[in-house]
Design a protein around this motif. Sequence first.
Motif, PDB file in Angstrom:
ATOM      1  N   ARG A  78      12.148  12.349  -7.093  1.00  0.00           N
ATOM      2  CA  ARG A  78      12.959  11.331  -6.796  1.00  0.00           C
ATOM      3  C   ARG A  78      14.266  11.771  -7.439  1.00  0.00           C
ATOM      4  N   ARG A  79      14.071  12.211  -8.616  1.00  0.00           N
ATOM      5  CA  ARG A  79      15.227  12.815  -9.539  1.00  0.00           C
ATOM      6  C   ARG A  79      15.932  14.021  -8.966  1.00  0.00           C
ATOM      7  N   GLY A  80      15.168  14.670  -7.977  1.00  0.00           N
ATOM      8  CA  GLY A  80      15.744  15.896  -7.403  1.00  0.00           C
ATOM      9  C   GLY A  80      14.917  17.110  -7.711  1.00  0.00           C
ATOM     10  N   ILE A  81      13.921  17.177  -8.229  1.00  0.00           N
ATOM     11  CA  ILE A  81      13.168  18.300  -8.820  1.00  0.00           C
ATOM     12  C   ILE A  81      12.556  18.858  -7.223  1.00  0.00           C
ATOM     13  N   ARG A  82      12.612  20.253  -7.167  1.00  0.00           N
ATOM     14  CA  ARG A  82      12.195  20.798  -6.024  1.00  0.00           C
ATOM     15  C   ARG A  82      11.183  21.879  -6.223  1.00  0.00           C
ATOM     16  N   GLN A  83      10.600  21.921  -7.433  1.00  0.00           N
ATOM     17  CA  GLN A  83       9.989  23.082  -7.635  1.00  0.00           C
ATOM     18  C   GLN A  83       8.749  22.765  -8.591  1.00  0.00           C
ATOM     19  N   LEU A  84       7.303  22.840  -8.138  1.00  0.00           N
ATOM     20  CA  LEU A  84       6.341  22.220  -8.879  1.00  0.00           C
ATOM     21  C   LEU A  84       5.344  23.693  -9.195  1.00  0.00           C
ATOM     22  N   VAL A  85       5.301  23.854 -10.278  1.00  0.00           N
ATOM     23  CA  VAL A  85       4.073  24.734 -10.739  1.00  0.00           C
ATOM     24  C   VAL A  85       3.091  24.147 -11.553  1.00  0.00           C
ATOM     25  N   VAL A  86       1.864  24.839 -10.635  1.00  0.00           N
ATOM     26  CA  VAL A  86       0.424  24.058 -11.161  1.00  0.00           C
ATOM     27  C   VAL A  86       0.029  25.052 -12.004  1.00  0.00           C
ATOM     28  N   TRP A 163      -0.283  21.018 -16.023  1.00  0.00           N
ATOM     29  CA  TRP A 163      -1.135  22.148 -16.953  1.00  0.00           C
ATOM     30  C   TRP A 163      -2.255  21.126 -17.394  1.00  0.00           C
ATOM     31  N   LEU A 164      -3.351  20.958 -16.401  1.00  0.00           N
ATOM     32  CA  LEU A 164      -4.355  20.289 -16.771  1.00  0.00           C
ATOM     33  C   LEU A 164      -5.617  20.854 -16.940  1.00  0.00           C
ATOM     34  N   GLY A 165      -6.491  20.765 -17.947  1.00  0.00           N
ATOM     35  CA  GLY A 165      -7.907  21.139 -18.036  1.00  0.00           C
ATOM     36  C   GLY A 165      -7.751  22.741 -18.609  1.00  0.00           C
ATOM     37  N   VAL A 166      -6.461  23.116 -19.367  1.00  0.00           N
ATOM     38  CA  VAL A 166      -6.276  24.482 -19.599  1.00  0.00           C
ATOM     39  C   VAL A 166      -6.010  24.673 -20.992  1.00  0.00           C
ATOM     40  N   VAL A 167      -4.904  23.674 -21.520  1.00  0.00           N
ATOM     41  CA  VAL A 167      -4.570  23.990 -22.854  1.00  0.00           C
ATOM     42  C   VAL A 167      -5.875  24.217 -24.141  1.00  0.00           C
ATOM     43  N   PRO A 168      -6.806  23.196 -23.940  1.00  0.00           N
ATOM     44  CA  PRO A 168      -7.969  23.522 -25.038  1.00  0.00           C
ATOM     45  C   PRO A 168      -8.222  25.001 -25.040  1.00  0.00           C
ATOM     46  N   LEU A 179       5.105  26.660 -23.370  1.00  0.00           N
ATOM     47  CA  LEU A 179       5.912  25.327 -23.677  1.00  0.00           C
ATOM     48  C   LEU A 179       7.382  25.698 -24.096  1.00  0.00           C
ATOM     49  N   SER A 180       7.711  26.729 -24.726  1.00  0.00           N
ATOM     50  CA  SER A 180       9.081  27.067 -25.196  1.00  0.00           C
ATOM     51  C   SER A 180       9.678  27.471 -23.993  1.00  0.00           C
ATOM     52  N   TRP A 181       9.181  28.293 -23.046  1.00  0.00           N
ATOM     53  CA  TRP A 181       9.691  28.773 -21.901  1.00  0.00           C
ATOM     54  C   TRP A 181       9.907  27.566 -20.791  1.00  0.00           C
ATOM     55  N   ILE A 182       9.379  26.790 -20.659  1.00  0.00           N
ATOM     56  CA  ILE A 182       9.450  25.379 -19.993  1.00  0.00           C
ATOM     57  C   ILE A 182      10.743  24.548 -20.515  1.00  0.00           C
ATOM     58  N   ALA A 183      10.773  24.595 -21.875  1.00  0.00           N
ATOM     59  CA  ALA A 183      11.927  23.707 -22.445  1.00  0.00           C
ATOM     60  C   ALA A 183      13.156  24.299 -22.413  1.00  0.00           C
ATOM     61  N   GLY A 184      13.332  25.851 -21.854  1.00  0.00           N
ATOM     62  CA  GLY A 184      14.405  26.656 -21.906  1.00  0.00           C
ATOM     63  C   GLY A 184      15.358  26.107 -20.692  1.00  0.00           C
ATOM     64  N   VAL A 185      14.763  25.355 -19.863  1.00  0.00           N
ATOM     65  CA  VAL A 185      15.443  25.022 -18.561  1.00  0.00           C
ATOM     66  C   VAL A 185      15.754  23.379 -18.570  1.00  0.00           C
ATOM     67  N   PRO A 186      16.771  22.754 -19.030  1.00  0.00           N
ATOM     68  CA  PRO A 186      17.267  21.573 -18.900  1.00  0.00           C
ATOM     69  C   PRO A 186      16.610  20.898 -17.612  1.00  0.00           C
ATOM     70  N   GLY A 187      16.138  19.654 -17.558  1.00  0.00           N
ATOM     71  CA  GLY A 187      15.593  18.964 -16.500  1.00  0.00           C
ATOM     72  C   GLY A 187      14.253  19.421 -16.348  1.00  0.00           C
ATOM     73  N   SER A 188      13.461  20.507 -16.960  1.00  0.00           N
ATOM     74  CA  SER A 188      12.311  20.689 -16.600  1.00  0.00           C
ATOM     75  C   SER A 188      11.151  19.748 -17.201  1.00  0.00           C
ATOM     76  N   GLU A 189      10.071  19.615 -16.779  1.00  0.00           N
ATOM     77  CA  GLU A 189       9.201  18.597 -17.117  1.00  0.00           C
ATOM     78  C   GLU A 189       7.764  19.144 -17.106  1.00  0.00           C
ATOM     79  N   VAL A 190       6.906  18.791 -18.123  1.00  0.00           N
ATOM     80  CA  VAL A 190       5.420  19.270 -18.124  1.00  0.00           C
ATOM     81  C   VAL A 190       4.590  18.237 -18.401  1.00  0.00           C
ATOM     82  N   VAL A 191       3.219  18.279 -17.783  1.00  0.00           N
ATOM     83  CA  VAL A 191       2.310  17.275 -17.941  1.00  0.00           C
ATOM     84  C   VAL A 191       1.160  18.188 -18.319  1.00  0.00           C
TER      85      VAL A 191
END
Length: 278
Positions: A78-86, A163-168, A179-191
């Motif tokens: 709804r905010r305009g995100i058009r790319q999803l990375v699983v 990013w579910l069931g992977v980090v551990p 996470l550093s790479w994801i944070a490098g693009v303003p507006g990006s979000e990670v769960v």
Amino acid sequence: MEDATPSRTALGVARMRALHQFSPQAGLFRDPYAIAILGEAAPTAQELEQEDERRRRMRLFVTARARFAEDWLAAAVRRGIRQLVVLGAGLDTFSLRNPYPDLNVFEVDHPATQAWKRKCIANAGLAEPSATTFVPVDFERQSLSAELTAAGLQSTEPSFFIWLGVVPYLTKEAIFKTLSWIAGVPGSEVVFDYSEPAENRDAAGQAALAFHAARVAAVGEPWISFFVPGELAQSLHGLGFDETEDLESSDIAARLSRTPTERTANSGGHIIRARRST
């Protein structure tokens, strides 16, 4: 996980999502492809009768984290995100259920697990979704950013990462590099989800950790990274994330349910959303 072998834990998670479709809590997370994609490996409704309390709680956590992730994704779209990375997609079926015509989906997983997933889709008589790009990546050995860029991800445009069931299962070096790479693009979000160390948990949480950690270690996929919530929040802020929401497992199902859910003082599992808004 061995290089040529699909993830055993990915299969376990997929079976929990499928079994959930038979449960009284199925409304928490409905997935019409969860059973079909498993083929002969799919559970039956009778398996619910064999669930003990620990397995039931894990099933609810697995399905609730997926529901939260997809709810947060809806808000991002709804905010305009058009790319999803699983990331570490396993047998996740969102790409088959994707309700957003303009959302480009990139599924990232270990090459062996991804090849297995694509075979499962074909064996189920399903077509691979046209809006999805499959990107085989070994998180510990390859550059995620380079592989995704080569696959067509617009790296200067904000993306939503599930990013579910992977980090551990990853080293902290690999986790924070991503996470550093994801944070490098303003507006990006990670769960993503994570677990607290044993010393942070109550007795029930420690017992649950010992039980589940032993099971994944027995199939060669041990949990190796744990986080203390306050310390993780500081690390995320340091990377550039300025908005976070962290839910402990005993609160998750309660927030999605119309009836009170039992809880413990600290069972140790979390799902966290982090966004860099500026």
